[in-house]
Design a protein around this motif. Structure first.
Motif, mmCIF file in Angstrom:
data_model
loop_
_atom_site.group_PDB
_atom_site.id
_atom_site.type_symbol
_atom_site.label_atom_id
_atom_site.label_comp_id
_atom_site.label_asym_id
_atom_site.label_seq_id
_atom_site.Cartn_x
_atom_site.Cartn_y
_atom_site.Cartn_z
ATOM 1 N N ILE A 192 0.850 -1.193 0.000
ATOM 2 C CA ILE A 192 0.000 0.000 0.000
ATOM 3 C C ILE A 192 0.883 1.238 0.000
ATOM 4 C CG2 ILE A 192 -1.772 1.306 1.251
ATOM 5 C CD1 ILE A 192 -2.722 -1.300 2.455
ATOM 6 N N THR A 193 0.552 2.191 -0.854
ATOM 7 C CA THR A 193 1.293 3.446 -0.909
ATOM 8 C C THR A 193 0.850 4.359 0.225
ATOM 9 O OG1 THR A 193 1.451 3.267 -3.317
ATOM 10 C CG2 THR A 193 1.892 5.435 -2.338
ATOM 11 N N SER A 194 1.793 4.914 0.927
ATOM 12 C CA SER A 194 1.466 5.792 2.056
ATOM 13 C C SER A 194 0.881 7.110 1.568
ATOM 14 C CB SER A 194 2.724 6.068 2.890
ATOM 15 O OG SER A 194 2.452 7.019 3.901
ATOM 16 N N PRO A 195 -0.184 7.571 2.183
ATOM 17 C CA PRO A 195 -0.718 8.892 1.827
ATOM 18 C C PRO A 195 0.293 9.993 2.141
ATOM 19 C CG PRO A 195 -2.297 7.643 3.143
ATOM 20 C CD PRO A 195 -0.995 6.913 3.209
ATOM 21 N N GLU A 196 0.150 11.118 1.492
ATOM 22 C CA GLU A 196 1.010 12.272 1.761
ATOM 23 C C GLU A 196 0.460 13.015 2.976
ATOM 24 O OE1 GLU A 196 3.851 13.256 0.330
ATOM 25 O OE2 GLU A 196 3.884 11.522 -1.004
ATOM 26 N N TRP A 197 0.705 12.436 4.156
ATOM 27 C CA TRP A 197 0.143 12.990 5.376
ATOM 28 C C TRP A 197 0.566 14.439 5.602
ATOM 29 C CZ3 TRP A 197 -3.327 9.834 7.635
ATOM 30 C CH2 TRP A 197 -3.205 8.465 7.426
ATOM 31 N N ILE A 198 1.806 14.730 5.312
ATOM 32 C CA ILE A 198 2.356 16.054 5.623
ATOM 33 C C ILE A 198 2.088 17.051 4.513
ATOM 34 C CG2 ILE A 198 4.473 17.292 6.231
ATOM 35 C CD1 ILE A 198 5.593 14.625 7.243
ATOM 36 N N ASN A 199 2.151 16.622 3.277
ATOM 37 C CA ASN A 199 2.079 17.549 2.144
ATOM 38 C C ASN A 199 0.666 17.728 1.603
ATOM 39 O OD1 ASN A 199 4.943 17.791 2.193
ATOM 40 N ND2 ASN A 199 5.118 15.850 1.075
ATOM 41 N N ASP A 200 -0.206 16.778 1.838
ATOM 42 C CA ASP A 200 -1.579 16.866 1.326
ATOM 43 C C ASP A 200 -2.489 17.439 2.415
ATOM 44 O OD1 ASP A 200 -4.089 16.564 0.261
ATOM 45 O OD2 ASP A 200 -3.747 14.534 -0.489
ATOM 46 N N PRO A 201 -3.084 18.633 2.187
ATOM 47 C CA PRO A 201 -3.933 19.249 3.221
ATOM 48 C C PRO A 201 -5.095 18.367 3.648
ATOM 49 C CG PRO A 201 -3.417 20.844 1.498
ATOM 50 C CD PRO A 201 -2.944 19.503 1.011
ATOM 51 N N HIS A 202 -5.615 17.538 2.736
ATOM 52 C CA HIS A 202 -6.748 16.687 3.090
ATOM 53 C C HIS A 202 -6.345 15.616 4.100
ATOM 54 C CE1 HIS A 202 -7.862 18.416 -0.855
ATOM 55 N NE2 HIS A 202 -9.075 18.418 -0.351
ATOM 56 N N TRP A 203 -5.108 15.137 4.018
ATOM 57 C CA TRP A 203 -4.639 14.113 4.947
ATOM 58 C C TRP A 203 -4.047 14.720 6.222
ATOM 59 C CZ3 TRP A 203 -5.966 9.262 4.826
ATOM 60 C CH2 TRP A 203 -6.323 8.671 3.610
ATOM 61 N N THR A 204 -3.619 15.975 6.147
ATOM 62 C CA THR A 204 -2.987 16.602 7.309
ATOM 63 C C THR A 204 -3.951 16.685 8.488
ATOM 64 O OG1 THR A 204 -1.551 17.919 5.866
ATOM 65 C CG2 THR A 204 -1.780 18.642 8.142
ATOM 66 N N LEU A 205 -5.185 17.090 8.227
ATOM 67 C CA LEU A 205 -6.169 17.198 9.306
ATOM 68 C C LEU A 205 -6.448 15.825 9.917
ATOM 69 C CD1 LEU A 205 -8.096 18.919 10.947
ATOM 70 C CD2 LEU A 205 -9.815 18.619 9.158
ATOM 71 N N THR A 206 -6.519 14.787 9.061
ATOM 72 C CA THR A 206 -6.717 13.431 9.577
ATOM 73 C C THR A 206 -5.557 13.014 10.466
ATOM 74 O OG1 THR A 206 -7.928 12.855 7.558
ATOM 75 C CG2 THR A 206 -7.121 11.044 8.914
ATOM 76 N N MET A 207 -4.351 13.333 10.050
ATOM 77 C CA MET A 207 -3.163 13.011 10.841
ATOM 78 C C MET A 207 -3.204 13.704 12.204
ATOM 79 S SD MET A 207 0.843 13.844 9.942
ATOM 80 C CE MET A 207 0.491 15.608 9.806
ATOM 81 N N VAL A 208 -3.556 14.983 12.217
ATOM 82 C CA VAL A 208 -3.603 15.737 13.468
ATOM 83 C C VAL A 208 -4.657 15.164 14.409
ATOM 84 C CG1 VAL A 208 -4.122 18.002 14.467
ATOM 85 C CG2 VAL A 208 -2.712 17.852 12.414
ATOM 86 N N ILE A 209 -5.811 14.785 13.866
ATOM 87 C CA ILE A 209 -6.874 14.212 14.698
ATOM 88 C C ILE A 209 -6.422 12.895 15.312
ATOM 89 C CG2 ILE A 209 -9.188 13.204 14.636
ATOM 90 C CD1 ILE A 209 -9.923 15.310 12.539
ATOM 91 N N ILE A 210 -5.766 12.048 14.519
ATOM 92 C CA ILE A 210 -5.295 10.754 15.023
ATOM 93 C C ILE A 210 -4.323 10.957 16.186
ATOM 94 C CG2 ILE A 210 -3.886 8.734 14.452
ATOM 95 C CD1 ILE A 210 -5.076 8.877 11.623
ATOM 96 N N VAL A 211 -3.368 11.860 16.021
ATOM 97 C CA VAL A 211 -2.375 12.087 17.075
ATOM 98 C C VAL A 211 -3.030 12.718 18.300
ATOM 99 C CG1 VAL A 211 -0.224 13.261 17.642
ATOM 100 C CG2 VAL A 211 -0.551 12.317 15.357
ATOM 101 N N TYR A 212 -3.947 13.649 18.084
ATOM 102 C CA TYR A 212 -4.605 14.310 19.221
ATOM 103 C C TYR A 212 -5.427 13.300 20.029
ATOM 104 C CZ TYR A 212 -7.270 17.704 21.918
ATOM 105 O OH TYR A 212 -7.838 18.419 22.954
ATOM 106 N N VAL A 213 -6.140 12.427 19.335
ATOM 107 C CA VAL A 213 -6.932 11.406 20.030
ATOM 108 C C VAL A 213 -6.018 10.460 20.792
ATOM 109 C CG1 VAL A 213 -8.463 9.436 19.693
ATOM 110 C CG2 VAL A 213 -8.891 11.569 18.458
ATOM 111 N N TRP A 214 -4.908 10.053 20.164
ATOM 112 C CA TRP A 214 -3.965 9.160 20.847
ATOM 113 C C TRP A 214 -3.429 9.802 22.119
ATOM 114 C CZ3 TRP A 214 1.219 9.863 22.011
ATOM 115 C CH2 TRP A 214 1.905 8.732 22.479
ATOM 116 N N LYS A 215 -3.110 11.076 22.063
ATOM 117 C CA LYS A 215 -2.527 11.745 23.226
ATOM 118 C C LYS A 215 -3.545 11.947 24.345
ATOM 119 C CE LYS A 215 0.172 15.782 24.591
ATOM 120 N NZ LYS A 215 -0.566 15.994 25.839
ATOM 121 N N ASN A 216 -4.792 12.255 24.008
ATOM 122 C CA ASN A 216 -5.790 12.598 25.019
ATOM 123 C C ASN A 216 -6.718 11.444 25.375
ATOM 124 O OD1 ASN A 216 -5.643 15.798 25.421
ATOM 125 N ND2 ASN A 216 -5.241 15.336 23.279
ATOM 126 N N LEU A 217 -6.507 10.297 24.756
ATOM 127 C CA LEU A 217 -7.340 9.141 25.037
ATOM 128 C C LEU A 217 -7.242 8.728 26.507
ATOM 129 C CD1 LEU A 217 -9.064 6.714 24.037
ATOM 130 C CD2 LEU A 217 -6.911 5.580 23.465
#
Length: 303
Positions: free
Chosen positions: A155-180
């Motif tokens: 599977i090809t990795s999404p452009e988490w950092i460079n693609d604005p559509h994936w950036t918000l998803t990345m931030v949500i995942i990390v925020y949930v992990w930290k505050n879970l």
């Protein structure tokens, strides 16, 4: 004919005077600090929002509500507000839902349960910026650990950092992990406060584990859920450290507080416009808190 008599006035006795002095000795320093570092900056910020002022400039021009009009008239305002709503709803909802599931799993008398609870809660007390930098390397599409795992299964990795559509998803995942862990520990305390005799009575009536949870346990957790909803929503709306670590330029995760930072400290350094955005965020925080206190608290069942 009887005359209404006024209630007798309380005498100021030496004991009562000492109690007031002790009260003032404990309260006055806290009140002074709150006024100096919370209310005064808030009032000053509202004043700055009425100025056309560049950060560091010795002069400023009064423009009234022009900064507010410019923000809502800009094409970016809609995007910022939608991003803020999506980030808040997803982060709060996922943190609370997953936190409840983790709390149910941790509410067991098993060996190592205390270690598991400490492990789950640990990310919450870590530095948000440090956590963001760590996850930034994990999400890196070229050298990140996640991209290596995805490539290993074709599977090809999404452009988490460079693609604005994936950036918000990345931030949500990390925020949930930290505050879970925060939501899990609070829910765990609520679960341990549920009376066992009610659960036993429901079990004797033939209710299974799922029925007992939704009919007995979850309604009794309503005060905990209400508390978590208020605190996590306020926290997510003010989340900044993770955002600046994961999305430095605000390409896909530009919330209100992040937009205020970028407006005031990047580019043209428009301090007045930044103060206006901060004031808008403050008004939203107050309104959301009041709405939750007025409407949601009615559904809370206090034991």
């Amino acid at each position: 004919m009887t005359h209404a008599t006024s209630p007798p006035r309380r005498r100021v006795t030496p004991r009562r005077l000492r109690e007031w002095l002790v009260f003032l000795a404990f309260v006055a320093p806290n009140v002074a600090l709150i006024v100096a570092f919370t209310y005064r900056p808030l009032i000053v910020n509202v004043y700055y929002s009425t100025l056309n002022w560049t950060l560091g400039s010795p002069t400023a021009i009064k423009v009234g509500l022009q900064n507010y009009r410019d923000f809502f008239a800009s094409g970016e305002a809609k995007t910022v507000l939608i991003t803020t709503v999506v980030f808040t709803v997803c982060s709060v909802g996922l943190s609370m839902a997953l936190g409840l599931l983790v709390a149910i799993a941790l509410n067991k008398r098993l060996p190592g349960a205390m270690f598991a609870r400490a492990t789950v809660f640990a990310p919450y007390v870590l530095s948000g910026y440090g956590v963001g930098l760590t996850w930034l390397y994990i999400f890196d599409p070229n050298i990140g650990a996640l991209s290596a795992i995805l490539r290993s299964i074709g599977i090809t990795s999404p452009e988490w950092i460079n693609d604005p559509h994936w950036t918000l998803t990345m931030v949500i995942i990390v925020y949930v992990w930290k505050n879970l862990g925060y939501a899990a520990i609070i829910y765990l305390a609520g679960l341990q406060a549920v009376p066992t005799d009610l659960l036993e009575a429901a079990s004797l009536d033939g209710a299974g584990p799922v029925r007992r949870f939704f009919s007995v346990t979850f309604p009794l957790l309503s005060p905990t859920t209400f508390f978590l909803m208020v605190t996590t929503m306020l926290s997510s709306l003010q989340a900044f450290d993770l955002l600046i670590a994961l999305d430095r330029q605000g390409r896909g995760a530009k919330t209100l507080i992040f937009d205020a930072y970028l407006t005031g400290f990047k580019g043209a350094s428009q301090a007045g416009a930044s103060a206006a955005i901060s004031t808008i965020l403050f008004v939203i925080l107050v309104l959301l808190t009041l709405l939750q206190l007025v409407f949601l608290e009615r559904r809370v069942h206090y034991r």
